[in-house]
Design a protein around this motif. Sequence first.
Motif, PDB file in Angstrom:
ATOM      1  N   ALA A 213      43.373  50.223  43.489  1.00  0.00           N
ATOM      2  CA  ALA A 213      43.486  49.955  42.058  1.00  0.00           C
ATOM      3  C   ALA A 213      44.253  48.667  41.822  1.00  0.00           C
ATOM      4  N   ALA A 214      43.791  47.888  40.835  1.00  0.00           N
ATOM      5  CA  ALA A 214      44.455  46.635  40.467  1.00  0.00           C
ATOM      6  C   ALA A 214      44.035  46.277  39.046  1.00  0.00           C
ATOM      7  N   GLY A 215      44.956  46.366  38.103  1.00  0.00           N
ATOM      8  CA  GLY A 215      44.604  46.048  36.732  1.00  0.00           C
ATOM      9  C   GLY A 215      44.007  47.236  36.006  1.00  0.00           C
ATOM     10  N   SER A 216      43.473  46.967  34.829  1.00  0.00           N
ATOM     11  CA  SER A 216      42.898  48.011  33.988  1.00  0.00           C
ATOM     12  C   SER A 216      41.441  48.253  34.369  1.00  0.00           C
ATOM     13  N   ASN A 217      41.154  49.454  34.901  1.00  0.00           N
ATOM     14  CA  ASN A 217      39.790  49.812  35.305  1.00  0.00           C
ATOM     15  C   ASN A 217      39.230  48.823  36.325  1.00  0.00           C
ATOM     16  N   CYS A 218      40.082  48.393  37.239  1.00  0.00           N
ATOM     17  CA  CYS A 218      39.687  47.412  38.257  1.00  0.00           C
ATOM     18  C   CYS A 218      40.130  47.888  39.631  1.00  0.00           C
ATOM     19  N   VAL A 235      40.164  36.027  50.877  1.00  0.00           N
ATOM     20  CA  VAL A 235      38.887  36.427  50.274  1.00  0.00           C
ATOM     21  C   VAL A 235      38.969  37.901  49.905  1.00  0.00           C
ATOM     22  N   ARG A 236      38.499  38.240  48.722  1.00  0.00           N
ATOM     23  CA  ARG A 236      38.428  39.636  48.301  1.00  0.00           C
ATOM     24  C   ARG A 236      37.294  39.806  47.309  1.00  0.00           C
ATOM     25  N   THR A 237      36.901  41.044  47.093  1.00  0.00           N
ATOM     26  CA  THR A 237      35.931  41.363  46.045  1.00  0.00           C
ATOM     27  C   THR A 237      36.612  42.272  45.036  1.00  0.00           C
ATOM     28  N   MET A 238      36.188  42.142  43.780  1.00  0.00           N
ATOM     29  CA  MET A 238      36.734  42.938  42.686  1.00  0.00           C
ATOM     30  C   MET A 238      35.606  43.679  41.978  1.00  0.00           C
ATOM     31  N   LYS A 239      35.864  44.911  41.615  1.00  0.00           N
ATOM     32  CA  LYS A 239      34.956  45.673  40.765  1.00  0.00           C
ATOM     33  C   LYS A 239      35.713  46.028  39.491  1.00  0.00           C
ATOM     34  N   ILE A 240      35.149  45.616  38.367  1.00  0.00           N
ATOM     35  CA  ILE A 240      35.798  45.852  37.082  1.00  0.00           C
ATOM     36  C   ILE A 240      34.855  46.683  36.220  1.00  0.00           C
ATOM     37  N   THR A 245      39.980  44.896  32.884  1.00  0.00           N
ATOM     38  CA  THR A 245      40.467  43.538  33.143  1.00  0.00           C
ATOM     39  C   THR A 245      40.955  43.405  34.579  1.00  0.00           C
ATOM     40  N   ALA A 246      40.960  42.180  35.052  1.00  0.00           N
ATOM     41  CA  ALA A 246      41.480  41.869  36.384  1.00  0.00           C
ATOM     42  C   ALA A 246      42.286  40.584  36.310  1.00  0.00           C
ATOM     43  N   LEU A 247      43.445  40.580  36.951  1.00  0.00           N
ATOM     44  CA  LEU A 247      44.283  39.389  36.994  1.00  0.00           C
ATOM     45  C   LEU A 247      43.967  38.576  38.232  1.00  0.00           C
ATOM     46  N   VAL A 248      43.653  37.304  38.021  1.00  0.00           N
ATOM     47  CA  VAL A 248      43.480  36.356  39.121  1.00  0.00           C
ATOM     48  C   VAL A 248      44.795  35.604  39.238  1.00  0.00           C
ATOM     49  N   GLU A 249      45.499  35.824  40.332  1.00  0.00           N
ATOM     50  CA  GLU A 249      46.864  35.322  40.471  1.00  0.00           C
ATOM     51  C   GLU A 249      46.908  33.793  40.506  1.00  0.00           C
ATOM     52  N   SER A 250      48.052  33.265  40.139  1.00  0.00           N
ATOM     53  CA  SER A 250      48.278  31.817  40.154  1.00  0.00           C
ATOM     54  C   SER A 250      48.823  31.386  41.513  1.00  0.00           C
ATOM     55  N   GLY A 251      48.923  30.076  41.717  1.00  0.00           N
ATOM     56  CA  GLY A 251      49.637  29.548  42.873  1.00  0.00           C
ATOM     57  C   GLY A 251      48.813  28.785  43.880  1.00  0.00           C
ATOM     58  N   ASP A 252      47.527  29.104  44.038  1.00  0.00           N
ATOM     59  CA  ASP A 252      46.714  28.432  45.051  1.00  0.00           C
ATOM     60  C   ASP A 252      46.008  27.211  44.464  1.00  0.00           C
ATOM     61  N   ALA A 253      45.735  26.242  45.328  1.00  0.00           N
ATOM     62  CA  ALA A 253      45.139  24.982  44.878  1.00  0.00           C
ATOM     63  C   ALA A 253      43.671  25.130  44.507  1.00  0.00           C
ATOM     64  N   ALA A 291      35.789  42.353  31.764  1.00  0.00           N
ATOM     65  CA  ALA A 291      34.402  42.718  32.036  1.00  0.00           C
ATOM     66  C   ALA A 291      33.721  43.189  30.759  1.00  0.00           C
ATOM     67  N   LEU A 292      32.549  42.641  30.488  1.00  0.00           N
ATOM     68  CA  LEU A 292      31.753  43.087  29.339  1.00  0.00           C
ATOM     69  C   LEU A 292      30.863  44.264  29.712  1.00  0.00           C
ATOM     70  N   GLU A 293      30.695  44.452  31.009  1.00  0.00           N
ATOM     71  CA  GLU A 293      29.963  45.586  31.564  1.00  0.00           C
ATOM     72  C   GLU A 293      30.460  45.766  32.990  1.00  0.00           C
ATOM     73  N   ASP A 294      30.056  46.803  33.663  1.00  0.00           N
ATOM     74  CA  ASP A 294      30.486  46.995  35.043  1.00  0.00           C
ATOM     75  C   ASP A 294      30.121  45.747  35.859  1.00  0.00           C
ATOM     76  N   SER A 295      31.107  45.184  36.532  1.00  0.00           N
ATOM     77  CA  SER A 295      30.912  43.887  37.186  1.00  0.00           C
ATOM     78  C   SER A 295      31.555  43.872  38.568  1.00  0.00           C
ATOM     79  N   GLU A 296      30.999  43.010  39.443  1.00  0.00           N
ATOM     80  CA  GLU A 296      31.584  42.776  40.759  1.00  0.00           C
ATOM     81  C   GLU A 296      31.706  41.277  40.968  1.00  0.00           C
ATOM     82  N   ILE A 297      32.855  40.849  41.487  1.00  0.00           N
ATOM     83  CA  ILE A 297      33.169  39.429  41.607  1.00  0.00           C
ATOM     84  C   ILE A 297      33.708  39.131  42.998  1.00  0.00           C
ATOM     85  N   LEU A 298      33.238  38.030  43.577  1.00  0.00           N
ATOM     86  CA  LEU A 298      33.773  37.504  44.835  1.00  0.00           C
ATOM     87  C   LEU A 298      34.841  36.475  44.497  1.00  0.00           C
TER      88      LEU A 298
END
Length: 305
Positions: A213-218, A235-240, A245-253, A291-298
């Motif tokens: 689990a990570a974030g709201s319904n993610c 590298v990771r995949t996210m399902k929302i 919602t899913a947080l994409v962390e800061s810090g990387d170039a 997410a506006l609908e069930d989604s998967e993100i690389l």
Amino acid sequence: MEKGNRPELKELHCSDLAKEIDSFLGDGYRLDMIMPADDPREAIVSKVGESVRIVLSPGLSRQGPPEGGTQNWIAGRAGMEYRDLIPDRLDGRVIASHIRITEGGEVPDYVHYHKIWFQMIYCKSGSIRVVYEDQGPPFVLEAGDCVLQPSGIRHRVLESSVGAEVIEVSSPAEHETWVEHELKLPTSEVKSNRDFGGQKFVRHVGRHAQWKAAGSNCIVAETEIGNATKDMGRVRTMKIAGHGTALVESGDAFVFLYVISGAVLPPSKCPTLHADDHVVITDRSGVTLTALEDSEILEVRLREI
């Protein structure tokens, strides 16, 4: 026959690189190097006592779409078709490619390796049979699987299902692909923890992923690529779920987000991202995806580029 181990190079300019390579191979030369993989314009061929660098004449690179293809697809190495996902390639620092193999069966590839800082491949659809140096017998990449290919690891694409597609992220954008003439794959020994220039090979099998689990319904599935690169790349995949919602962390170039399925609302001023859309973040900021609908993100991250 890498630089330092070959005779002095002769240089030849041509109007059709593939045709010129075939001509040299017909005269008993062998292919040693080709670059870049997505739109080759330079190659090295050799035979005993002679080495020739073949260069596509300026202004003749970039082909039109292959017959039957869609706009922006071009023919690349080993019968693969490429679509460039970052047009400016961040001044040559990173390339993200959508690659497809339109014909099923045996792939006209050869054992080779890349001079690269970072390279990962994510299987988007279909299946591809591959083999890697010191990693055991050939295996099949299926949708949801990904690999980290360290610099110098010998490998080969053997077979593909019809229309298989992958997403590849590499740094730097243009790099040399060298042919391995001596080593045969698979190798007799398995060295799964072998170090290749400071990185280790990673095979992530999507169906065995551990989702947390990570974030709201993610939920997210991390790969071992961070550990294998000492956190130079992750590298990771996210399902929302829809409206989550899913947080994409800061810090990387460099952060590359590719929508595998569904639709998400990205940072402000960006249009809605649908399946096969993507966004690149380079200001080290964090963002929230809705997410506006069930989604998967690389998600692919590089600490520096």
